[in-house]
Design a protein around this motif. Structure first.
Motif, PDB file in Angstrom:
ATOM      1  N   ASP A   1       1.110  -0.510  -0.313  1.00 29.45           N
ATOM      2  CA  ASP A   1       0.047  -0.379   0.369  1.00 29.45           C
ATOM      3  C   ASP A   1       1.052   1.228   0.462  1.00 29.45           C
ATOM      4  N   GLU A   2       1.808   1.104  -0.841  1.00 33.80           N
ATOM      5  CA  GLU A   2       2.563   2.424  -1.113  1.00 33.80           C
ATOM      6  C   GLU A   2       3.803   2.792   0.216  1.00 33.80           C
ATOM      7  N   LYS A   3       3.990   1.997   1.435  1.00 30.15           N
ATOM      8  CA  LYS A   3       4.732   1.983   2.570  1.00 30.15           C
ATOM      9  C   LYS A   3       5.678   1.169   2.127  1.00 30.15           C
ATOM     10  N   ILE A   4       7.239   1.861   2.688  1.00 30.47           N
ATOM     11  CA  ILE A   4       8.091   0.411   2.921  1.00 30.47           C
ATOM     12  C   ILE A   4       7.828  -0.710   3.868  1.00 30.47           C
ATOM     13  N   SER A   5       8.207  -2.058   3.381  1.00 27.78           N
ATOM     14  CA  SER A   5       7.329  -2.989   4.068  1.00 27.78           C
ATOM     15  C   SER A   5       8.962  -3.962   3.968  1.00 27.78           C
ATOM     16  N   ILE A   6       9.406  -4.442   5.575  1.00 31.44           N
ATOM     17  CA  ILE A   6      10.517  -5.584   5.134  1.00 31.44           C
ATOM     18  C   ILE A   6       9.882  -6.960   5.177  1.00 31.44           C
ATOM     19  N   GLY A   7      10.380  -8.039   5.296  1.00 28.40           N
ATOM     20  CA  GLY A   7       9.801  -9.093   5.696  1.00 28.40           C
ATOM     21  C   GLY A   7       8.396  -9.159   5.738  1.00 28.40           C
ATOM     22  N   HIS A   8       7.973  -9.023   5.055  1.00 29.44           N
ATOM     23  CA  HIS A   8       6.499  -8.745   5.147  1.00 29.44           C
ATOM     24  C   HIS A   8       6.010 -10.361   4.348  1.00 29.44           C
ATOM     25  N   LYS A   9       4.780 -10.977   4.608  1.00 29.07           N
ATOM     26  CA  LYS A   9       4.167 -12.450   3.923  1.00 29.07           C
ATOM     27  C   LYS A   9       4.404 -11.721   2.441  1.00 29.07           C
ATOM     28  N   PRO A  10       4.971 -12.610   1.156  1.00 26.05           N
ATOM     29  CA  PRO A  10       4.357 -12.469   0.203  1.00 26.05           C
ATOM     30  C   PRO A  10       2.757 -12.969  -0.453  1.00 26.05           C
ATOM     31  N   ASN A  11       2.378 -12.439  -1.252  1.00 28.52           N
ATOM     32  CA  ASN A  11       1.556 -13.123  -2.142  1.00 28.52           C
ATOM     33  C   ASN A  11       1.423 -14.008  -1.821  1.00 28.52           C
ATOM     34  N   VAL A  12       0.277 -14.940  -1.657  1.00 27.35           N
ATOM     35  CA  VAL A  12       0.169 -16.674  -1.829  1.00 27.35           C
ATOM     36  C   VAL A  12      -0.059 -16.805  -3.567  1.00 27.35           C
ATOM     37  N   GLU A  13      -0.433 -16.254  -4.361  1.00 26.29           N
ATOM     38  CA  GLU A  13      -0.644 -16.363  -6.043  1.00 26.29           C
ATOM     39  C   GLU A  13       0.628 -16.600  -6.203  1.00 26.29           C
ATOM     40  N   GLU A  14       1.188 -15.397  -6.084  1.00 26.33           N
ATOM     41  CA  GLU A  14       2.564 -15.156  -6.558  1.00 26.33           C
ATOM     42  C   GLU A  14       3.567 -16.185  -6.282  1.00 26.33           C
ATOM     43  N   VAL A  15       3.811 -16.581  -4.953  1.00 27.54           N
ATOM     44  CA  VAL A  15       4.719 -17.701  -4.236  1.00 27.54           C
ATOM     45  C   VAL A  15       4.088 -18.467  -5.440  1.00 27.54           C
ATOM     46  N   LYS A  16       2.641 -19.157  -5.355  1.00 24.96           N
ATOM     47  CA  LYS A  16       1.920 -20.723  -5.787  1.00 24.96           C
ATOM     48  C   LYS A  16       3.193 -20.586  -7.164  1.00 24.96           C
ATOM     49  N   LEU A  17       2.388 -19.042  -8.298  1.00 22.15           N
ATOM     50  CA  LEU A  17       3.390 -19.178  -9.507  1.00 22.15           C
ATOM     51  C   LEU A  17       4.760 -19.014 -10.051  1.00 22.15           C
ATOM     52  N   LEU A  18       5.434 -19.045  -9.320  1.00 20.04           N
ATOM     53  CA  LEU A  18       6.985 -19.306  -8.955  1.00 20.04           C
ATOM     54  C   LEU A  18       6.957 -20.322  -8.536  1.00 20.04           C
ATOM     55  N   GLU A  19       6.163 -21.885  -7.813  1.00 15.89           N
ATOM     56  CA  GLU A  19       6.872 -22.620  -7.733  1.00 15.89           C
ATOM     57  C   GLU A  19       6.488 -23.161  -8.702  1.00 15.89           C
ATOM     58  N   ASN A  20       5.458 -23.472  -9.330  1.00  6.60           N
ATOM     59  CA  ASN A  20       5.116 -24.278 -10.472  1.00  6.60           C
ATOM     60  C   ASN A  20       5.964 -23.757 -11.583  1.00  6.60           C
ATOM     61  N   GLN A  21       6.563 -22.451 -11.799  1.00  5.01           N
ATOM     62  CA  GLN A  21       7.266 -22.128 -12.522  1.00  5.01           C
ATOM     63  C   GLN A  21       8.633 -22.912 -12.537  1.00  5.01           C
ATOM     64  N   THR A  22       9.190 -22.736 -11.185  1.00  4.89           N
ATOM     65  CA  THR A  22      10.642 -22.869 -11.157  1.00  4.89           C
ATOM     66  C   THR A  22      10.648 -25.269 -11.238  1.00  4.89           C
ATOM     67  N   LEU A  23       9.435 -25.624 -10.509  1.00  6.12           N
ATOM     68  CA  LEU A  23       9.052 -27.095 -10.993  1.00  6.12           C
ATOM     69  C   LEU A  23       9.301 -27.541 -12.463  1.00  6.12           C
ATOM     70  N   CYS A  24       8.622 -26.589 -12.728  1.00  3.17           N
ATOM     71  CA  CYS A  24       8.291 -27.169 -14.386  1.00  3.17           C
ATOM     72  C   CYS A  24       9.920 -26.782 -15.559  1.00  3.17           C
ATOM     73  N   LEU A  25      11.103 -25.652 -14.806  1.00  5.66           N
ATOM     74  CA  LEU A  25      12.358 -25.272 -15.328  1.00  5.66           C
ATOM     75  C   LEU A  25      13.004 -27.039 -14.841  1.00  5.66           C
ATOM     76  N   ALA A  26      12.957 -26.861 -13.775  1.00  3.14           N
ATOM     77  CA  ALA A  26      13.874 -28.191 -13.792  1.00  3.14           C
ATOM     78  C   ALA A  26      13.572 -29.464 -14.635  1.00  3.14           C
ATOM     79  N   ALA A  27      12.204 -29.800 -14.549  1.00  5.41           N
ATOM     80  CA  ALA A  27      12.049 -30.833 -15.337  1.00  5.41           C
ATOM     81  C   ALA A  27      11.923 -31.215 -16.372  1.00  5.41           C
ATOM     82  N   THR A  28      11.704 -29.776 -17.267  1.00  2.57           N
ATOM     83  CA  THR A  28      11.797 -29.787 -18.083  1.00  2.57           C
ATOM     84  C   THR A  28      13.480 -29.722 -18.547  1.00  2.57           C
TER      85      THR A  28
END
Length: 204
Positions: free
Chosen positions: A145-172
């Motif tokens: 919300d336009e305020k500096i944040s340190i160590g906040h919990k990341p967006n769950v959907e973003e984490v899931k997307l990155l997980e899927n991309q990472t797993l798929c890159l390794a598998a591929t």
């Protein structure tokens, strides 16, 4: 992180690598590049597991570049010489000798040779933007919300997307490398199931 999926992939990886026998430099470098991609992907997944998202695109960018080297090498055995030349240039530079890095194949051309031009303009471009401290990434990873944040919990959907991309890159990477090396049909079938599980069918 979906530990069960990674554990399955890792088991397949160790099983396959215990049977790899390389007779040529091409095969040896392919095995090394598969190792590089999967190790970087594992590092990225460990960061995601601990909600450390900001560094993940940096690791994935490096993993994707290694994957592109892998595909260039699979497509053309002579790419071994390009890799050797790059290594020689860096050794020469370290010694203080003059080198012309423009003699090496640039990254966009590598993506073309690997058959990944669309990836260069899409997923890779995103990873490059995410790896730099530009305003887009400062807002995305380091503020709420336009305020500096340190160590906040990341967006769950973003984490899931990155997980899927990472797993798929390794598998591929493993699928492509093992298909080239041959006699790994059982492992490849299992890896394709993991690739399908990510919902991407490809790494991006």
């Amino acid at each position: 992180m979906n530990n069960q999926v990674w554990d399955e992939l890792n088991t397949i990886r160790f099983e396959a690598f215990s049977k790899i026998f390389h007779e040529t430099k091409q095969d040896k470098y392919i095995a090394l590049l598969m190792t590089r991609v999967t190790e970087l992907c594992q590092d990225a997944l460990l960061l995601l597991e601990n909600d450390r998202v900001a560094s993940v695109p940096i690791l994935l960018r490096s993993a994707l570049e290694s994957y592109v080297d892998l595909m260039c090498l699979i497509n053309n055995a002579d790419y071994v010489e390009e890799m050797n030349k790059s290594f020689d240039f860096h050794k020469m530079k370290f010694k203080g000798e003059k080198v012309n890095f423009r003699e090496l194949i640039n990254i966009s051309t590598k993506f073309e040779l690997a058959g990944e031009s669309k990836t260069y303009a899409g997923f890779y471009a995103y990873l490059c933007r995410s790896s730099h401290g530009n305003l887009e990434m400062l807002i995305n990873f380091h503020s709420i919300d336009e305020k500096i944040s340190i160590g906040h919990k990341p967006n769950v959907e973003e984490v899931k997307l990155l997980e899927n991309q990472t797993l798929c890159l390794a598998a591929t990477a493993l699928i492509e490398g093992l298909e080239h090396l041959g006699k790994f049909e059982t492992q490849i079938d299992k890896l394709k199931s993991i690739q399908h599980f990510t919902g991407n069918e490809e790494y991006a």
